[in-house]
Design an enzyme around this catalytic site. Structure first.
Site, PDB file in Angstrom:
ATOM      1  N   TYR A 179       3.817   5.739  11.352  1.00 25.92           N
ATOM      2  CA  TYR A 179       4.144   4.339  11.628  1.00 25.92           C
ATOM      3  C   TYR A 179       5.030   3.669  10.587  1.00 25.92           C
ATOM      4  O   TYR A 179       5.303   2.480  10.685  1.00 25.92           O
ATOM      5  CB  TYR A 179       2.855   3.528  11.826  1.00 25.92           C
ATOM      6  CG  TYR A 179       1.842   3.659  10.696  1.00 25.92           C
ATOM      7  CD1 TYR A 179       1.953   2.895   9.541  1.00 25.92           C
ATOM      8  CD2 TYR A 179       0.785   4.577  10.786  1.00 25.92           C
ATOM      9  CE1 TYR A 179       1.037   3.026   8.504  1.00 25.92           C
ATOM     10  CE2 TYR A 179      -0.135   4.713   9.747  1.00 25.92           C
ATOM     11  CZ  TYR A 179      -0.004   3.939   8.617  1.00 25.92           C
ATOM     12  OH  TYR A 179      -0.903   4.067   7.595  1.00 25.92           O
ATOM     13  N   ARG A 198       0.857  -1.186   0.000  1.00 22.29           N
ATOM     14  CA  ARG A 198       0.000   0.000   0.000  1.00 22.29           C
ATOM     15  C   ARG A 198       0.894   1.236   0.000  1.00 22.29           C
ATOM     16  O   ARG A 198       1.467   1.580   1.044  1.00 22.29           O
ATOM     17  CB  ARG A 198      -0.881  -0.024   1.259  1.00 22.29           C
ATOM     18  CG  ARG A 198      -2.083   0.906   1.195  1.00 22.29           C
ATOM     19  CD  ARG A 198      -2.685   1.083   2.570  1.00 22.29           C
ATOM     20  NE  ARG A 198      -1.870   1.991   3.350  1.00 22.29           N
ATOM     21  CZ  ARG A 198      -1.762   1.975   4.688  1.00 22.29           C
ATOM     22  NH1 ARG A 198      -2.420   1.088   5.391  1.00 22.29           N
ATOM     23  NH2 ARG A 198      -0.986   2.858   5.307  1.00 22.29           N
ATOM     24  N   HIS A 239      -3.451   4.850   4.541  1.00 21.17           N
ATOM     25  CA  HIS A 239      -4.626   3.969   4.504  1.00 21.17           C
ATOM     26  C   HIS A 239      -5.794   4.626   3.762  1.00 21.17           C
ATOM     27  O   HIS A 239      -6.445   4.016   2.927  1.00 21.17           O
ATOM     28  CB  HIS A 239      -5.061   3.620   5.933  1.00 21.17           C
ATOM     29  CG  HIS A 239      -6.359   2.891   5.985  1.00 21.17           C
ATOM     30  ND1 HIS A 239      -6.493   1.594   5.567  1.00 21.17           N
ATOM     31  CD2 HIS A 239      -7.609   3.291   6.383  1.00 21.17           C
ATOM     32  CE1 HIS A 239      -7.764   1.215   5.702  1.00 21.17           C
ATOM     33  NE2 HIS A 239      -8.451   2.221   6.195  1.00 21.17           N
TER      34      HIS A 239
HETATM   35  C1  LIG Z   1     -14.767  -5.179  11.533  1.00 24.48           C
HETATM   36  C2  LIG Z   1     -13.969  -3.956  11.237  1.00 24.48           C
HETATM   37  N1  LIG Z   1     -13.046  -3.547  12.116  1.00 24.48           N
HETATM   38  C3  LIG Z   1     -12.321  -2.445  11.881  1.00 24.48           C
HETATM   39  C4  LIG Z   1     -12.491  -1.725  10.740  1.00 24.48           C
HETATM   40  C5  LIG Z   1     -11.677  -0.454  10.492  1.00 24.48           C
HETATM   41  N2  LIG Z   1     -10.763  -0.685   9.365  1.00 24.48           N
HETATM   42  C6  LIG Z   1     -11.076  -0.314   8.120  1.00 24.48           C
HETATM   43  S1  LIG Z   1      -9.931  -0.806   6.999  1.00 24.48           S
HETATM   44  C7  LIG Z   1      -8.961  -1.481   8.217  1.00 24.48           C
HETATM   45  C8  LIG Z   1      -7.681  -2.142   7.850  1.00 24.48           C
HETATM   46  C9  LIG Z   1      -7.860  -3.187   6.804  1.00 24.48           C
HETATM   47  O1  LIG Z   1      -6.622  -3.754   6.518  1.00 24.48           O
HETATM   48  P1  LIG Z   1      -6.484  -4.858   5.414  1.00 24.48           P
HETATM   49  O2  LIG Z   1      -7.505  -5.897   5.591  1.00 24.48           O
HETATM   50  O3  LIG Z   1      -5.076  -5.302   5.373  1.00 24.48           O
HETATM   51  O4  LIG Z   1      -6.875  -4.108   4.051  1.00 24.48           O
HETATM   52  P2  LIG Z   1      -6.127  -2.837   3.434  1.00 24.48           P
HETATM   53  O5  LIG Z   1      -6.865  -1.650   3.943  1.00 24.48           O
HETATM   54  O6  LIG Z   1      -4.721  -2.901   3.859  1.00 24.48           O
HETATM   55  O7  LIG Z   1      -6.275  -2.999   1.963  1.00 24.48           O
HETATM   56  C10 LIG Z   1      -9.545  -1.318   9.457  1.00 24.48           C
HETATM   57  C11 LIG Z   1      -8.965  -1.768  10.727  1.00 24.48           C
HETATM   58  C12 LIG Z   1     -13.466  -2.192   9.849  1.00 24.48           C
HETATM   59  N3  LIG Z   1     -13.720  -1.546   8.702  1.00 24.48           N
HETATM   60  N4  LIG Z   1     -14.176  -3.293  10.109  1.00 24.48           N
END
Ligand SMILES: Cc1ncc(C[n+]2csc(CCOP(=O)(O)OP(=O)(O)O)c2C)c(N)n1
Ligand SMILES: Cc1ncc(C[n+]2csc(CCOP(=O)(O)OP(=O)(O)O)c2C)c(N)n1
Ligand SMILES: [Mg+2]
Ligand SMILES: [Mg+2]
Lengths: 328, 342, 328, 342
Positions: free
Chosen positions: D267, D254, D258
């Protein structure tokens, strides 16, 4: 006394309790290095190390479940749910486990865990970053639930929650984080769980609420006092479970006209229980039907500004409802 | 457990560091669990208790795992078939019987929960519920507490193969893997989840799942308690050495119906059950001890007598013991001395 | 008309709907070969094959989630939760997903799923095989919730639920399964979702309830009529969400004295909302405070018979409360 | 994707059965996704929209996976970074822009949801929510519907590596394994879940988890879109042949924070990000086409112009488009024509 932001009050409560008691630690998604997506845990990992401000995997049931296990083992975990919208994966751990551990073991075990979760909208978070989820957990005996509206209460209630021998859900309002500031003593104090608080004395109507909408109520009350000579009595529930029955009945009896307000949707919300308590105990002291002003019964708050405004409470909506009740 | 020459066999428990007394104690505990379990079934059939759930033929491995743990320091999160385990670590037959009858003196829950919902702070057994697999993250929490406090306790948590398909299994294992926590995950794979056979629970192997969490997964034959003991000792050592979790899948078979509420002939055959009952490790263990001269028909009879007496006394005691009083059923929703600041 | 058991009414509704519509299928733990732990789905796998009566892995979030996906794809899944106590692992799928699919997609997608879950105690099931979990899901807009008390309603409401274009939680009472029998037409008929039903006409007090406790109310009403000449008006909500406001207000107005009854614990239960609706709309028609008779606010029902009895409602408890209200 | 001789390279896309036109279309779609994404960032920074979440450098594999699927028959359950995928299967830039601005005409949600919450029945894209990983069991449900109806549609569902630690990943995968359903599980492993690096999400490999569910798990380099295409074609064929699910882990990174609400410098380091940005597959893909004579500077300029025009028009349109009316925000809680019997 220093005036600080609501979010800092929460952070300070954690920091001071972690300094006081080695068994207190925080865990959750992004709570460590980043200090939380809102910054609520900022600095804790730097001060207390990776073991006491734990960045967990993205798995709420584990966050709650591991915290529950650690609490049974004698620790005092503070588990953060990133948004209250995301605590449903942990519903089984919270409702089937945390809430029932003391009861099912006949007091042999206990579960002194705190589960922090931000509620509330008005932040362009759409359907899943704006919800008030308290009614899902409300009514589960064994849980305590608090929802402070001021920085003072946020710190004092969080300290109480951490020290409480039973599981406490701490619903902090994300709209309050930086919009609400008030006087907060330095160092340790507690606000008792289970006690409502009169924010404003009045004789014409009673407003019962908790969390962010109280600020709208206070603003509306000032205007109604100035403009119409209407004096609102305003009760902050502060603790949603167990409800302060006496506090509620006293406030309702004060004016005989009650408006219950919350951002959570109306049907099935806390307001129904508050109304039922009053209807059970105070029927003959009422001078008007018990009104509720709440979020509409739609699944959640839309993202676009028109939809968000439709859903959210604000000073105008409060003022109109309060005026109408006063004139009843 | 195969029948080998006696020299080899001596090597078996001794080679594992178990004394003769321990080997004998293992056998006695297995038998105690067996007889308690059978009594539970009888009491249910005769209408004395409402419900019993059985762990018959799973006890040898349960006892073996109990012997591999440290009763003073470890944390135990057994599941409902683990009579062998809880008896090994100190729960008494009387206590189990009080739970079976749902009486107030039951240390597990004062008769609030159905029997076999183990929990006893004195014995470091965490309180357990009915929704399956919730105990897995709890065990990880106990292990985390051990780590944070610098204690050398290991958490052990068991569950069925059906239960290993719950999200909490995945989330708990993964969390423990990241933090390299001292926890042993035990899947007692008995082939059925109520009526649903393994083939409809998963197309994989439970033990293989550990790979995806970055720690070892081991499949072990539940009919060989010494081998079970060995893998648990190793897992325990790894945990204490800071090397993290282990997932152990014990291959066994549920010879009884799921519980006294179940009619298993609706979904499997008597032949299948009988064939598996024939693999029972308990008589094999006895023969092993006898071959070594550690056990005899007289000792067996004495044991059976002792157990029967213990069971009779416990049954009589539990049967007459009072239920928790109605007004006490309202207690302990919250701590009773809950002041504002503590 | 044949008199059949409540459990058979449920089974027949599924069987007939599966015969009528290929897209209807059932899935859940032990629902196939065994026919369910209570026997509710007995014979369905034999008649419709393994693909339409699916024994799933032991994983409620998947049972709900897979059903939701299949429903979006145009199927009509009936997902069985073995006990309502075990539906919390699926809370996220039910509350975050099923309830919000139509709304969040602005009507582009829909989720016509039925989630069946047995509620209620009195079966020596202890803390986790006796719960009434309806209040957790109540108040989530987008869900419909029904809870029949009779075999007639069970069949008619389940057929309506299967045909409903939106997610419906079907709370069947396990104590009713074999204790309740009544006349049920052969073949197809529906009972409308959202309509309460007057079970008994009366002029002295109004009892509003749903599910098993109604049978206690009916028995108590007969005795009170015989012994005291007190005539109770009894309303069966049948649908918990959306509540039949008109039906509730009409029944309450009929006598001006309202007793709300449910087995779910009192605080936060459906009764609070029903009381609040009445207090909002009918305050001046009431001749007595609005009473609620419910399960006590303890985490769940104990296993031992003393504790179970303490928790459970029964004819005597109903009768006493009804009499007291009538004499108010 | 390595730079080899042109004969070899010709062999690459042709060997995979892709025509020259398809290879070019892949590139154009990748670039369209990239430019849309960049515009989203600009619009957020300039205050025109509240929020944008980016998939930059993940698009090449997203486009590759889209090309491996059947747009008429398959079911799509993308996650919020999948602009490349949804553009490949037919969503327009105008539609994405309407979603970005939260306007009433947005087919995904009429502006009810935050942008990047894809869903469009016309395009067989299931509606998605914010709680991560809930879409995994849904995809299994779509695949089950395919199977029950005897249709030959495959469900494809993507999610991040952080999200693969949710219980729903485990439960969904396992269910699909048992039923051998036509579904492809795609983990876009970009190294971070907001601030949490892979090493704190799991100690295992995501692709290894498939083993425990009894189906293949494949890790593929996200910087090599042809290889991504290949493994998806194979997975798709397996699915259609009734051989069940595949788990594919795409290794990517990424490069953006975010979302526009995140400050990633809290971080990780700029160096780390820059190093990874250097691995971008997009210029490599262009060079590949140029080497083969399938692309040129002129075509590039024409493409960029076309894209800019499309984006400008879409932006202008979306900016002036109305929001859903306040009274309409109350609609569609339930079906509006909901009769009693239908
Ligand atoms: C159940 C839940 N917990 C927390 C969140 C908040 N949140 C949104 S995206 C994210 C990180 C997702 O990481 P990843 O699965 O690696 O996908 P990326 O964003 O890196 O593509 C978090 C913690 C959420 N959307 N849903
Ligand atoms: C969350 C949840 N769902 C369903 C049940 C009902 N239930 C009790 S035991 C059981 C089967 C468990 O099978 P397995 O995990 O293999 O353990 P075993 O009983 O075979 O030892 C089921 C479905 C439950 N207790 N909890
Ligand atoms: Mg099993
Ligand atoms: Mg990621």
């Amino acid at each position: 006394m220093p005036v600080i932001e609501y979010i800092d009050a929460i952070r300070l409560a954690m920091k001071e309790e972690m300094e006081r008691d080695d068994s207190v630690f925080v865990l959750g998604e992004d709570v460590g290095l980043k200090g939380g997506v809102f910054g609520t845990t900022k600095g804790l990992q730097q001060q207390f190390g990776e073991d006491r401000a734990i960045d967990t995997p993205l798995a709420e049931s584990a966050i709650a479940g591991v915290a529950i296990g650690a609490a049974m083992a004698g620790m005092r975990p503070i588990a953060e749910m990133q948004y209250s919208d995301f605590m449903f994966p942990a519903a089984n751990q919270i409702i089937s486990e945390a809430a029932k551990i003391r009861y099912r073991s006949n007091n042999d075990w206990s579960c002194p865990v705190v589960i922090r979760a931000p509620i509330g909208g008005g932040v362009f978070g759409g359907l899943y970053h704006s919800q008030c989820t308290e009614s899902v957990f409300f009514g589960t005996p064994g849980l305590k639930i608090v929802a402070p509206a001021t920085a003072y209460d946020a710190k004092g209630l969080l300290i109480s929650a951490i020290r409480d021998p039973d599981p406490v859900i701490f619903f902090e309002n994300k709209k309050c984080y930086r919009l609400v500031s008030d006087e907060v003593p330095e160092g340790e104090y507690t606000v008792p769980i289970g006690k409502a608080n009169v924010l404003r004395e009045g004789t014409d109507i009673t407003v019962i609420s908790y969390s962010m909408p109280l600020h709208f109520a206070m603003q509306a009350a000032e205007e109604l006092s100035r403009e119409e000579g209407i004096e609102a009595h305003i009760l902050d529930l502060r603790t949603i479970q167990p409800l302060d029955r006496e506090g509620i009945l006293e406030a309702a009896a004060r004016t005989g006209k009650v408006l219950i307000v919350h951002e959570d949707n109306k049907t099935g919300g806390i307001g129904g229980e508050v109304a039922a308590i009053i209807a059970e105990e105070l029927l003959y002291d009422l001078d008007a039907p018990i009104r509720r002003l709440c979020g509409p019964d739609v699944p959640a708050m839309p993202y676009n500004p028109v939809g968000e405004k439709m859903f959210m409470l604000n000073k105008e909506k409060l003022k109109a409802a309060m005026l109408e009740l006063a004139r009843y | 457990m195969s029948q080998k020459g006696s020299v080899d066999q001596q090597a078996r428990h001794a080679a594992l560091g178990l004394t003769d007394e321990q080997a004998v104690a293992m056998y006695e505990t297995m038998m105690l669990a067996r007889r308690f379990d059978e009594r539970g079934q009888v009491l249910q059939r005769s209408g004395k208790v409402n419900f019993h759930i059985s762990g018959i033929t799973q006890e040898p491995s349960q006892v073996a795992m109990g012997f591999a743990m440290n009763r003073e320091k470890d944390w135990f999160l057994p599941y409902y078939r683990d009579y062998g385990l809880v008896l090994t670590i100190g729960m008494t037959v009387k206590e189990l019987m009080l739970a079976l009858f749902g009486k107030g003196e039951d240390p597990n829950s004062a008769g609030r929960q159905m029997s076999a919902h183990f929990g006893c702070r004195r014995l470091r057994i965490a309180t357990s519920s009915s929704p399956v697999t919730t105990q897995v993250p709890h065990a990880v929490g106990f292990a985390l507490a051990s780590k944070l406090r610098g204690e050398d306790g290991v958490a052990i948590v068991s569950f069925g193969e059906g239960s290993s398909n719950q999200g909490d299994f995945h989330e708990g294992c993964n969390f423990a893997g990241v933090q390299k926590l001292p926890v042993i995950f035990v899947c007692e794979n008995n082939g059925y989840a109520i009526s649903v056979p393994l083939s409809k629970q998963t197309a994989g192997r439970i033990s293989d799942r550990a790979l995806g969490y970055g720690f070892p997964g081991i499949r072990v034959d539940g009919h060989d308690p010494f081998e079970v003991y060995r893998v648990f000792r190793e897992a325990h050592e790894r945990a204490l050495a800071g090397e993290g979790p282990t997932l152990i899948e014990i291959m066994t078979y549920r010879v009884t119906p799921h519980s006294t509420s179940d009619n298993d002939m609706a979904y499997r055959t008597k032949e299948e059950v009988d064939e598996n009952r024939g693999k029972d490790a308990l008589p094999v263990f006895r023969a092993y001890l006898e071959n070594l001269g550690l056990w005899s028909e007289e000792r067996e009879q004495a044991l059976q007598q002792r157990i029967r007496k213990e069971l009779d006394e416990a049954t009589a005691y539990a049967e007459q013991a009072p239920y928790q009083a109605a007004e006490d059923a309202f207690r302990y929703v919250y701590a009773e001395d809950n002041g504002e600041v503590r």
